[in-house]
Design a protein around this motif. Structure first.
Motif, PDB file in Angstrom:
ATOM      1  N   ALA A  10       1.029  -1.145   0.061  1.00 11.52           N
ATOM      2  CA  ALA A  10       0.093  -0.161   0.100  1.00 11.52           C
ATOM      3  C   ALA A  10       0.947   1.182   0.008  1.00 11.52           C
ATOM      4  N   GLY A  11       2.206   1.076   0.818  1.00 12.69           N
ATOM      5  CA  GLY A  11       2.764   2.400   0.999  1.00 12.69           C
ATOM      6  C   GLY A  11       3.810   2.523  -0.540  1.00 12.69           C
ATOM      7  N   LEU A  12       4.033   1.533  -0.964  1.00 12.30           N
ATOM      8  CA  LEU A  12       4.544   1.600  -2.571  1.00 12.30           C
ATOM      9  C   LEU A  12       3.635   2.391  -3.617  1.00 12.30           C
ATOM     10  N   ALA A  16       3.939   5.777  -5.374  1.00 11.14           N
ATOM     11  CA  ALA A  16       3.890   5.796  -6.850  1.00 11.14           C
ATOM     12  C   ALA A  16       2.908   6.834  -7.305  1.00 11.14           C
ATOM     13  N   GLY A  17       1.823   6.706  -6.848  1.00 11.60           N
ATOM     14  CA  GLY A  17       0.605   7.631  -7.035  1.00 11.60           C
ATOM     15  C   GLY A  17       0.862   9.006  -6.985  1.00 11.60           C
ATOM     16  N   LEU A  18       1.665   9.191  -5.906  1.00  7.73           N
ATOM     17  CA  LEU A  18       2.089  10.625  -5.624  1.00  7.73           C
ATOM     18  C   LEU A  18       3.122  11.042  -6.713  1.00  7.73           C
ATOM     19  N   VAL A  20       3.578   9.738  -9.900  1.00  2.00           N
ATOM     20  CA  VAL A  20       3.134  10.097 -11.044  1.00  2.00           C
ATOM     21  C   VAL A  20       2.022  11.137 -11.093  1.00  2.00           C
ATOM     22  N   SER A  21       1.318  11.369 -10.201  1.00  2.00           N
ATOM     23  CA  SER A  21       0.194  12.448 -10.187  1.00  2.00           C
ATOM     24  C   SER A  21       0.971  13.755 -10.185  1.00  2.00           C
ATOM     25  N   GLY A  22       1.892  13.826  -9.723  1.00  2.00           N
ATOM     26  CA  GLY A  22       2.521  15.112  -9.531  1.00  2.00           C
ATOM     27  C   GLY A  22       2.537  15.875  -8.271  1.00  2.00           C
ATOM     28  N   MET A  23       1.924  15.104  -7.357  1.00  2.00           N
ATOM     29  CA  MET A  23       1.473  15.479  -5.968  1.00  2.00           C
ATOM     30  C   MET A  23       2.766  15.797  -4.938  1.00  2.00           C
ATOM     31  N   ALA A  24       3.893  15.000  -5.590  1.00  5.26           N
ATOM     32  CA  ALA A  24       5.156  15.093  -4.996  1.00  5.26           C
ATOM     33  C   ALA A  24       6.032  16.148  -5.392  1.00  5.26           C
ATOM     34  N   ASP A  25       5.824  17.023  -6.276  1.00  4.17           N
ATOM     35  CA  ASP A  25       6.459  18.054  -6.959  1.00  4.17           C
ATOM     36  C   ASP A  25       5.944  19.249  -6.272  1.00  4.17           C
ATOM     37  N   PRO A  26       6.996  19.792  -5.364  1.00  2.00           N
ATOM     38  CA  PRO A  26       6.565  21.176  -4.665  1.00  2.00           C
ATOM     39  C   PRO A  26       6.044  22.219  -5.580  1.00  2.00           C
ATOM     40  N   ALA A  27       6.822  22.400  -6.856  1.00  2.00           N
ATOM     41  CA  ALA A  27       6.557  23.537  -7.703  1.00  2.00           C
ATOM     42  C   ALA A  27       5.044  23.366  -8.322  1.00  2.00           C
ATOM     43  N   ARG A  28       4.794  22.133  -8.487  1.00  2.00           N
ATOM     44  CA  ARG A  28       3.302  22.056  -8.812  1.00  2.00           C
ATOM     45  C   ARG A  28       2.365  22.259  -7.893  1.00  2.00           C
ATOM     46  N   VAL A  29       2.672  22.027  -6.749  1.00  2.00           N
ATOM     47  CA  VAL A  29       1.654  22.090  -5.565  1.00  2.00           C
ATOM     48  C   VAL A  29       1.389  23.824  -5.329  1.00  2.00           C
ATOM     49  N   ARG A  30       2.690  24.451  -5.468  1.00  2.00           N
ATOM     50  CA  ARG A  30       2.505  25.782  -5.256  1.00  2.00           C
ATOM     51  C   ARG A  30       2.006  26.516  -6.257  1.00  2.00           C
ATOM     52  N   ALA A  31       2.050  26.075  -7.504  1.00  2.00           N
ATOM     53  CA  ALA A  31       1.213  26.517  -8.642  1.00  2.00           C
ATOM     54  C   ALA A  31      -0.325  26.202  -8.427  1.00  2.00           C
ATOM     55  N   PRO A  41      -4.565  24.104 -12.380  1.00  2.00           N
ATOM     56  CA  PRO A  41      -5.638  23.232 -11.944  1.00  2.00           C
ATOM     57  C   PRO A  41      -5.330  21.665 -11.813  1.00  2.00           C
ATOM     58  N   MET A  42      -4.155  21.270 -12.221  1.00  2.00           N
ATOM     59  CA  MET A  42      -3.854  19.989 -12.407  1.00  2.00           C
ATOM     60  C   MET A  42      -4.269  18.836 -11.091  1.00  2.00           C
ATOM     61  N   LEU A  43      -3.749  19.344 -10.032  1.00  2.00           N
ATOM     62  CA  LEU A  43      -3.862  18.674  -8.722  1.00  2.00           C
ATOM     63  C   LEU A  43      -5.450  18.580  -8.317  1.00  2.00           C
ATOM     64  N   ALA A  44      -6.232  19.688  -8.743  1.00  2.00           N
ATOM     65  CA  ALA A  44      -7.794  19.542  -8.693  1.00  2.00           C
ATOM     66  C   ALA A  44      -8.154  18.279  -9.216  1.00  2.00           C
ATOM     67  N   PHE A  45      -7.926  17.957 -10.477  1.00  2.00           N
ATOM     68  CA  PHE A  45      -8.244  16.865 -11.047  1.00  2.00           C
ATOM     69  C   PHE A  45      -7.736  15.546 -10.448  1.00  2.00           C
ATOM     70  N   VAL A  46      -6.506  15.558  -9.924  1.00  2.00           N
ATOM     71  CA  VAL A  46      -5.940  14.310  -9.343  1.00  2.00           C
ATOM     72  C   VAL A  46      -6.877  14.190  -8.016  1.00  2.00           C
ATOM     73  N   MET A  47      -7.184  15.025  -7.317  1.00  2.00           N
ATOM     74  CA  MET A  47      -7.925  14.993  -6.146  1.00  2.00           C
ATOM     75  C   MET A  47      -9.502  14.491  -6.516  1.00  2.00           C
ATOM     76  N   ALA A  48      -9.892  15.212  -7.507  1.00  2.00           N
ATOM     77  CA  ALA A  48     -11.412  14.709  -7.936  1.00  2.00           C
ATOM     78  C   ALA A  48     -10.943  13.254  -8.365  1.00  2.00           C
ATOM     79  N   GLY A  49     -10.281  13.091  -8.969  1.00  2.00           N
ATOM     80  CA  GLY A  49     -10.132  11.664  -9.443  1.00  2.00           C
ATOM     81  C   GLY A  49      -9.828  10.422  -8.450  1.00  2.00           C
TER      82      GLY A  49
END
Length: 136
Positions: A10-12, A16-18, A20-31, A41-49
């Protein structure tokens, strides 16, 4: 032995999901958090998904008499909003906005960018320790 293997898997999968989705990229999160600037808005789609599989997981869990690898479910209860919860949420949001990381992605980033994530993880652990020492 079954529970640790399931936890590791589950942790792996989560890490991996973080990644691949870009959730682990601080620049994307700040954007994503920059609502009045160059909002991404990319992370909004990740969260909705994530809502659909989580909805299915809750429906499956409600029909299970017990978990696969444990004796009983350990689910959090519901409670009222209090000052501690609100303050914690505010501090979490401030930290997420400044650092672009939260605990899960920070740990995943230790494998991708250890020097940058390491600073955040050390600060996070210091905060957790301070909370443990000072909580009432």
């Amino acid at each position: 032995m079954k529970a640790p293997a399931i936890s590791l898997l589950a942790g792996l999968l989560f890490g991996a999901g973080l990644a691949v989705s870009g959730m682990a990229d601080p620049a994307r999160v700040r954007a994503f958090l920059d609502l009045f600037g160059a909002w991404d808005p990319m992370l909004a789609f990740v969260m909705a998904g994530a809502l659909m599989p989580m909805t299915i997981a809750w429906l499956v869990q409600q029909r299970m008499p017990r978990p696969i690898a444990c004796e009983a479910f350990d689910l959090p209860g519901t409670g009222l909003l209090d000052a501690k919860l609100l303050l914690g949420a505010i501090l979490f949001g401030i930290g997420w906005g400044i650092g672009g990381l939260c605990p899960g992605p920070a740990l995943a980033d230790l494998a991708i960018a250890p020097s940058e994530a390491g600073i955040f993880v050390v600060a996070m652990l210091a905060g957790m320790t301070a909370h443990r020492i000072t909580r009432g």
